[in-house]
Design an enzyme around this catalytic site. Structure first.
Site, PDB file in Angstrom:
ATOM      1  N   CYS A 199       0.745  -0.845   0.267  1.00 52.11           N
ATOM      2  CA  CYS A 199      -0.170   0.148  -0.543  1.00 52.11           C
ATOM      3  C   CYS A 199       0.913   0.879   0.010  1.00 52.11           C
ATOM      4  O   CYS A 199       0.194   2.026  -0.787  1.00 52.11           O
ATOM      5  CB  CYS A 199      -1.120   0.248   1.579  1.00 52.11           C
ATOM      6  SG  CYS A 199       0.027  -0.182   2.598  1.00 52.11           S
ATOM      7  N   HIS A 239      -1.971   1.539   6.878  1.00 53.51           N
ATOM      8  CA  HIS A 239      -2.096   1.198   5.982  1.00 53.51           C
ATOM      9  C   HIS A 239      -2.382   2.749   5.719  1.00 53.51           C
ATOM     10  O   HIS A 239      -2.401   3.656   5.967  1.00 53.51           O
ATOM     11  CB  HIS A 239      -3.079   1.212   6.113  1.00 53.51           C
ATOM     12  CG  HIS A 239      -4.112   0.866   4.336  1.00 53.51           C
ATOM     13  ND1 HIS A 239      -3.195  -0.111   3.539  1.00 53.51           N
ATOM     14  CD2 HIS A 239      -5.182   0.999   3.308  1.00 53.51           C
ATOM     15  CE1 HIS A 239      -4.109  -0.370   2.425  1.00 53.51           C
ATOM     16  NE2 HIS A 239      -5.427   0.511   2.471  1.00 53.51           N
TER      17      HIS A 239
END
Length: 459
Positions: free
Chosen positions: A24, A394
Site C-alpha cells: 500500500c 495502511h
C-alpha cells in the site's frame, strides 16, 4: 463493467492498484505522483532520448520508462483493459538499481519517494553531458536559456546539454544563511538541494489549531550557533593590534536560518509523525495539521540581500510591499503582541475561514489583500494518509480526478479516495479534514509567467 479509459474518464475515476502483500505504501505514492501533470510531462520529455537511441536497452531496464507507463495508466492517458493494475514491474526495476524492497514487509511511502527521485537522478547522471559553472541567479532559475548565459573567457561557449532542464520538477534548493551577532557580517550563502520538505510538527498550543504555516515557520526559524570562528571579527581585531603580533581567531555566536532558494514546480511536503517516548520507543503523532487547497510560499523564499546604501531608499519606496513577518531579512515568528488587534495574520496556509475551504477550484485572491499577487502559488493535487501506528498500518491517497478529455489542460475539482484497488469519489472537505502524511502541490503560474515560460521555450 466496461474496463477501458473511456469508462474511467466518463465517471471521473482512475484504475486501482493490486496489493502484492504490503505494498500500500507503493500504491499510495504512485496515485499521488500520477496526479502531478508536470511530473508526467517531465518523464515524457526525459524518456524521449531513448526513442532516438541507436543502441537501445530493454525498456524494463529504465526506471523512467516503467514509471511513466504506470503513471500514464493511472491518469487515464494510456489505454488499459484492467480496472486494477499490477505495479510489480516497478519493484523489479528498482531491484536492478540495487534497491532491495520486499513486497511482504511494511515500508514507508516517503522513503520510497526518495528512492524514486534519487534513482531517476542516477539514471540521468549516466547520460553524457557538459555543464558550466553558473552564478547564484542561474541556480535559482535553472530554466535560463543558452542565449542568456555569459562567460568571461575568450572564445565561444561549448554546447550546453539539457542537464539543468533534466532536473525533475520536485528538485529545489535550500539556502543556509549565517550572520555574526557581534559584527553582523554575513557568511556566503550555502545552497543545498531537496526533493521534499520534511517538516517537524511543533508542539500544539491549547485552544489553537496546528496549521501548515506553523510547520513551515518552525522549519525556517532562526537558531543560534555558538563558538563559531568569525573571519570578519578576527580581521577587525587584527587591524587594531601591532604588526607582527599574533591574533587568535575570534569566536562568536552566529544566527543561522534556512530559506527556500529555489522553489520547485512540484512541491512534496512530508509531515514528520514519528516521535519518541521517554523510554525510547517510537510513537506516532496523530495531530491534525490544517492545510488548504492553495498554498502561498512567497514569504519562505530567499531573496538576495540589497546593498546597505540603497536599503533606506528601497524601504521608503516599497514600504507597502515589504513582507510582514521579516526583520532584517530574517523571518521571525509573529506573536500576538506584534499583530494589531482586529487584523488578519499574513500566514493563512491552513488557517482560513470555512468559506475559503468550500471555495471552488479558483483561488479567491480578494480574501487576501496582502497576498493579492502571490508569485509562488501552489494548488493541492494529492494527499497521502497513514492509518495505524508506527508498527503497522495502511496508506491511502486522496487525489484529483484526471481532467476531462475535452479540456486536458484543465484541473478537475473532483477528488477521489483510493485504497489499493478501491476507488470512490470524495469531497474537498473530506480531503482537508484528513491527517496528512504527504502533501503534493503543483505551482500555479499567472498569465504573465506562462507567457515568459513560453518565450523561453521558443528561444
Amino acid at each position: 463493467m466496461c474496463r477501458n479509459r473511456e469508462f474511467y474518464r466518463l465517471y471521473g475515476l482512475v484504475p486501482g492498484l493490486l496489493n502484492l502483500g504490503n505494498t500500500c505504501f507503493m500504491n499510495s505514492l504512485l496515485q499521488g505522483l500520477s496526479s502531478c501533470p508536470s511530473f508526467i510531462k517531465w518523464l515524457e520529455e526525459f524518456t524521449a532520448q531513448y526513442k532516438t537511441d541507436q543502441n537501445p536497452s530493454p525498456e524494463h531496464q529504465y526506471l523512467s520508462l516503467t514509471l511513466l507507463r504506470l503513471l500514464r495508466a493511472l491518469s487515464c492517458q494510456e489505454v488499459t483493459e484492467d480496472d486494477v493494475l499490477d505495479a510489480s514491474c516497478l519493484l523489479e526495476v528498482l531491484r536492478m538499481y540495487r534497491w532491495q524492497i520486499s513486497s511482504f514487509e511494511e515500508q514507508d511511502a516517503h522513503e520510497l519517494f526518495h528512492v524514486l527521485t534519487s534513482s531517476l537522478e542516477d539514471e540521468r547522471d549516466r547520460q553524457p553531458r557538459v555543464t558550466h559553472l553558473f552564478d547564484v541567479h542561474s541556480l535559482e532559475q535553472p530554466e535560463i536559456t543558452q542565449k542568456q548565459i555569459s562567460c568571461r573567457t575568450r572564445g565561444s561557449l561549448p554546447p550546453v546539454s539539457n542537464h539543468w532542464k533534466s532536473q525533475h520538477p520536485f528538485h529545489g534548493r535550500l539556502t543556509s544563511n549565517m550572520v555574526c551577532k557581534h559584527c553582523e557580517h554575513q557568511s556566503p550563502v550555502r545552497y543545498d538541494t531537496f526533493d521534499s520538505l520534511s517538516l517537524s510538527i511543533p508542539a500544539a498550543v491549547w485552544g489553537r489549531p496546528l496549521t501548515l504555516d506553523h510547520c513551515l515557520l518552525h522549519f525556517i526559524s532562526s537558531e543560534s550557533v555558538k563558538d563559531v570562528v568569525c573571519d570578519n571579527c578576527t580581521k577587525i581585531q587584527a587591524e587594531g593590534t601591532l604588526k607582527g603580533q599574533s591574533i587568535e581567531n575570534q569566536r562568536t555566536t552566529f544566527v543561522k536560518q534556512l530559506k527556500l532558494g529555489k522553489l520547485p514546480q512540484c512541491l512534496c511536503i512530508h509531515l514528520q509523525r514519528l516521535s519518541w517516548s521517554n523510554q525510547g520507543t517510537p510513537l506516532k503523532r496523530h495531530e491534525h495539521v490544517q492545510f488548504n487547497e492553495f498554498l502561498i510560499m512567497d514569504i519562505y523564499k530567499y531573496r538576495i540581500p540589497v546593498h546597505k546604501a540603497s536599503q533606506n531608499e528601497l524601504n521608503q519606496k516599497n514600504s507597502e510591499e515589504t513582507t510582514p513577518g521579516t526583520k532584517d531579512r530574517i523571518t521571525v515568528k509573529p506573536s500576538d503582541a506584534e499583530q494589531p488587534s482586529g487584523t488578519k495574520p499574513l500566514f493563512m496556509n491552513g488557517a482560513c475561514s470555512s468559506s475559503f475551504l468550500m471555495s471552488p477550484g479558483t483561488f479567491p485572491l480578494a480574501a487576501f489583500p496582502e497576498c493579492s499577487s502571490p508569485v509562488y502559488l501552489y494548488r493541492l493535487m494529492a494527499v497521502v494518509v497513514h492509518h495505524g501506528d508506527m508498527h503497522s498500518g495502511h496508506f491511502v491517497t486522496y487525489r484529483r480526478s484526471p481532467p476531462s478529455p475535452k479540456n486536458p489542460l484543465s484541473v478537475s475539482s473532483q477528488w477521489l479516495w483510493i485504497s489499493d484497488d478501491t476507488v470512490r469519489k470524495a469531497s474537498l472537505q473530506e480531503v482537508l479534514s484528513s491527517s496528512a502524511y504527504l502533501l503534493f502541490y503543483e505551482r500555479v503560474h499567472s498569465r504573465a509567467q506562462h507567457q515568459s515560460l513560453e518565450l523561453r521555450a521558443e528561444e
